[in-house]
Motif scaffolding. Sequence first.
Motif, short mmCIF file in Angstrom:
data_model
loop_
_atom_site.label_atom_id
_atom_site.label_comp_id
_atom_site.label_asym_id
_atom_site.label_seq_id
_atom_site.Cartn_x
_atom_site.Cartn_y
_atom_site.Cartn_z
N LYS A 2 -2.10 -13.70 -12.99
CA LYS A 2 -0.66 -13.52 -13.13
C LYS A 2 -0.34 -12.11 -13.64
CE LYS A 2 3.46 -15.59 -15.20
NZ LYS A 2 3.99 -16.59 -16.12
N GLU A 3 0.73 -11.52 -13.05
CA GLU A 3 1.17 -10.20 -13.49
C GLU A 3 1.67 -10.25 -14.92
OE1 GLU A 3 4.17 -9.32 -10.58
OE2 GLU A 3 2.80 -8.04 -9.44
N LYS A 4 1.38 -9.21 -15.69
CA LYS A 4 1.86 -9.15 -17.06
C LYS A 4 3.36 -8.88 -17.09
CE LYS A 4 -2.48 -7.91 -19.26
NZ LYS A 4 -3.23 -6.93 -20.08
N LEU A 5 4.02 -9.44 -18.09
CA LEU A 5 5.47 -9.33 -18.21
C LEU A 5 5.88 -7.95 -18.72
CD1 LEU A 5 8.24 -10.82 -18.09
CD2 LEU A 5 7.85 -11.45 -20.49
N CYS A 26 17.41 -2.81 -11.62
CA CYS A 26 16.25 -3.51 -12.19
C CYS A 26 15.82 -4.68 -11.31
CB CYS A 26 16.59 -4.01 -13.59
SG CYS A 26 16.88 -2.71 -14.80
N GLN A 27 16.80 -5.40 -10.77
CA GLN A 27 16.50 -6.54 -9.90
C GLN A 27 15.78 -6.10 -8.62
OE1 GLN A 27 20.72 -8.16 -10.01
NE2 GLN A 27 19.55 -10.07 -10.03
N GLU A 28 15.99 -4.87 -8.20
CA GLU A 28 15.40 -4.36 -6.97
C GLU A 28 14.00 -3.79 -7.17
OE1 GLU A 28 18.31 -1.55 -5.76
OE2 GLU A 28 19.75 -3.07 -5.09
N GLN A 29 13.48 -3.86 -8.41
CA GLN A 29 12.13 -3.36 -8.65
C GLN A 29 11.10 -4.14 -7.83
OE1 GLN A 29 10.66 -0.81 -10.86
NE2 GLN A 29 12.75 -0.13 -10.46
N SER A 30 10.12 -3.43 -7.29
CA SER A 30 9.07 -4.08 -6.52
C SER A 30 8.19 -4.96 -7.41
CB SER A 30 8.20 -3.03 -5.81
OG SER A 30 7.59 -2.18 -6.76
N TYR A 31 8.13 -4.62 -8.69
CA TYR A 31 7.40 -5.43 -9.66
C TYR A 31 8.32 -6.55 -10.13
CZ TYR A 31 4.10 -6.44 -13.45
OH TYR A 31 3.18 -7.03 -14.28
N ARG A 32 7.93 -7.80 -9.91
CA ARG A 32 8.85 -8.92 -10.07
C ARG A 32 8.80 -9.58 -11.45
NH1 ARG A 32 12.41 -7.70 -7.15
NH2 ARG A 32 13.28 -9.79 -7.46
N ASN A 33 7.68 -9.46 -12.17
CA ASN A 33 7.57 -10.17 -13.44
C ASN A 33 8.20 -9.34 -14.57
OD1 ASN A 33 6.93 -12.25 -15.19
ND2 ASN A 33 4.83 -11.56 -15.51
N ASN A 85 4.37 -7.73 -22.32
CA ASN A 85 3.20 -6.95 -22.72
C ASN A 85 3.53 -5.46 -22.71
OD1 ASN A 85 2.20 -9.33 -20.71
ND2 ASN A 85 0.88 -9.19 -22.51
N TYR A 86 4.50 -5.09 -21.84
CA TYR A 86 4.91 -3.71 -21.69
C TYR A 86 6.40 -3.59 -21.94
CZ TYR A 86 0.39 -3.24 -19.31
OH TYR A 86 -0.94 -3.23 -19.01
N ILE A 87 6.81 -2.40 -22.41
CA ILE A 87 8.21 -2.14 -22.71
C ILE A 87 8.72 -0.98 -21.85
CG2 ILE A 87 9.88 -1.39 -24.47
CD1 ILE A 87 8.82 -4.12 -25.08
N GLN A 88 9.88 -1.19 -21.22
CA GLN A 88 10.58 -0.15 -20.46
C GLN A 88 11.97 0.02 -21.07
OE1 GLN A 88 10.03 1.90 -17.34
NE2 GLN A 88 11.80 2.73 -18.41
N ASP A 97 13.27 4.37 -10.07
CA ASP A 97 12.78 4.28 -8.70
C ASP A 97 12.24 2.85 -8.47
OD1 ASP A 97 11.67 5.96 -6.21
OD2 ASP A 97 10.09 4.57 -6.87
N LYS A 98 12.36 2.38 -7.25
CA LYS A 98 11.98 1.00 -6.92
C LYS A 98 10.53 0.67 -7.32
CE LYS A 98 11.78 -2.24 -3.02
NZ LYS A 98 12.09 -2.44 -1.59
N TYR A 99 9.63 1.63 -7.19
CA TYR A 99 8.21 1.37 -7.44
C TYR A 99 7.74 1.89 -8.80
CZ TYR A 99 8.39 0.50 -2.43
OH TYR A 99 8.72 0.00 -1.20
N LYS A 100 8.68 2.30 -9.64
CA LYS A 100 8.32 2.92 -10.91
C LYS A 100 7.49 1.99 -11.79
CE LYS A 100 9.44 4.75 -15.22
NZ LYS A 100 9.17 4.19 -16.54
N ILE A 101 7.98 0.81 -12.05
CA ILE A 101 7.29 -0.11 -12.95
C ILE A 101 5.97 -0.59 -12.33
CG2 ILE A 101 7.42 -2.39 -14.04
CD1 ILE A 101 10.35 -1.88 -14.60
N GLU A 102 5.99 -0.92 -11.05
CA GLU A 102 4.77 -1.39 -10.38
C GLU A 102 3.64 -0.37 -10.50
OE1 GLU A 102 3.08 -2.51 -5.91
OE2 GLU A 102 5.21 -2.16 -6.21
N ASN A 103 3.93 0.89 -10.19
CA ASN A 103 2.90 1.92 -10.23
C ASN A 103 2.41 2.20 -11.64
OD1 ASN A 103 3.08 2.14 -7.48
ND2 ASN A 103 4.23 4.06 -7.48
N GLN A 104 3.33 2.15 -12.61
CA GLN A 104 2.92 2.45 -13.98
C GLN A 104 2.15 1.28 -14.60
OE1 GLN A 104 6.56 3.93 -15.89
NE2 GLN A 104 5.84 6.01 -15.51
#
Length: 297
Positions: A2-5, A26-33, A85-88, A97-104
């Motif tokens: 499972k992806e970390k929150l 935020c809803q459009e982020q590729s990272y869903r969790n 687990n992570y804070i933005q 950017d749409k892929y910002k959270i996923e890539n980081q």
Amino acid sequence: MKEKLVSIIIPTFNGEKFIEETIKNCQEQSYRNIEIIVINDGSSSKELEEVLEPYIKAKVIKYIYQENKGLAGARNTGIKHALGNYIQFLDDDDLLDKYKIENQVKYLEKNQEVLGVYCKTKYFDNDTKEIIKELEVRPNEDIYGQFLIKNFLSVNSILIRKKDLLFDESLKSLEDYDYWLRYFNTNEKIGFTDDTYCMVRVHNNNMSSNLYRMAENEIKVLEKELLKNSNSKYTELINYRLFKLKYLIGVECDENQRFIINANKYNLIKVLLYKFKQVIKKIKSDKKNIYYNKKNR
């Protein structure tokens, strides 16, 4: 697995004009969790509640109202309620950017020794949507010293691992600069990715438009760092920064000037030349000055 929150913390104060766009972003982020935490910091606007109501009912956001504490206090409330687990961190008028959270997240999962990872920042004009400037500062081995020289992070550019560290609520601006200095001074690694962006909106309501207040708070931040710093390399650098800032806003700073001279680390001629240029600039801009009056008779 499972992806970390990831907890996205959005403070707002009468921010009804842009916050819906920010939430949708935020809803459009590729990272869903993700969880989106909106802290209403004592807003007086009923329009803000109307904008947020459908997102609260649909449980798109975790909504918290509190009496006004300022940005630092609002972000602290978000940290305390965050389950991720992570804070933005994200201001109510800025975008990712749409892929910002996923890539980081991928970067941090791959590099477990890294405490946080940041990216480039684009500043765009609210009216024209044109890019005004772009920040791209790559870290060296001494990121703490690098950050003392220049505050090169927008608050939404970095994704961090959650830890027990809160913002200084006595600061009314540059609370993020103070936070990152304390965060970086742990001798842990900070990473950089150049394939993702965050976007900062520039408009008349930006807090950073008050340059005098920003300089005052930067002095407070650096004086805090000076008190706790035992490394002579950093004390010299901090004193040099304080000397320049205090001079720019007209604060007496003989103690910093003496420190620079005694340390003999920096070129005194450059310091004096800088001071001379600032004096000339001030004279030319002063309409009550004799020089100005003679020239314009």
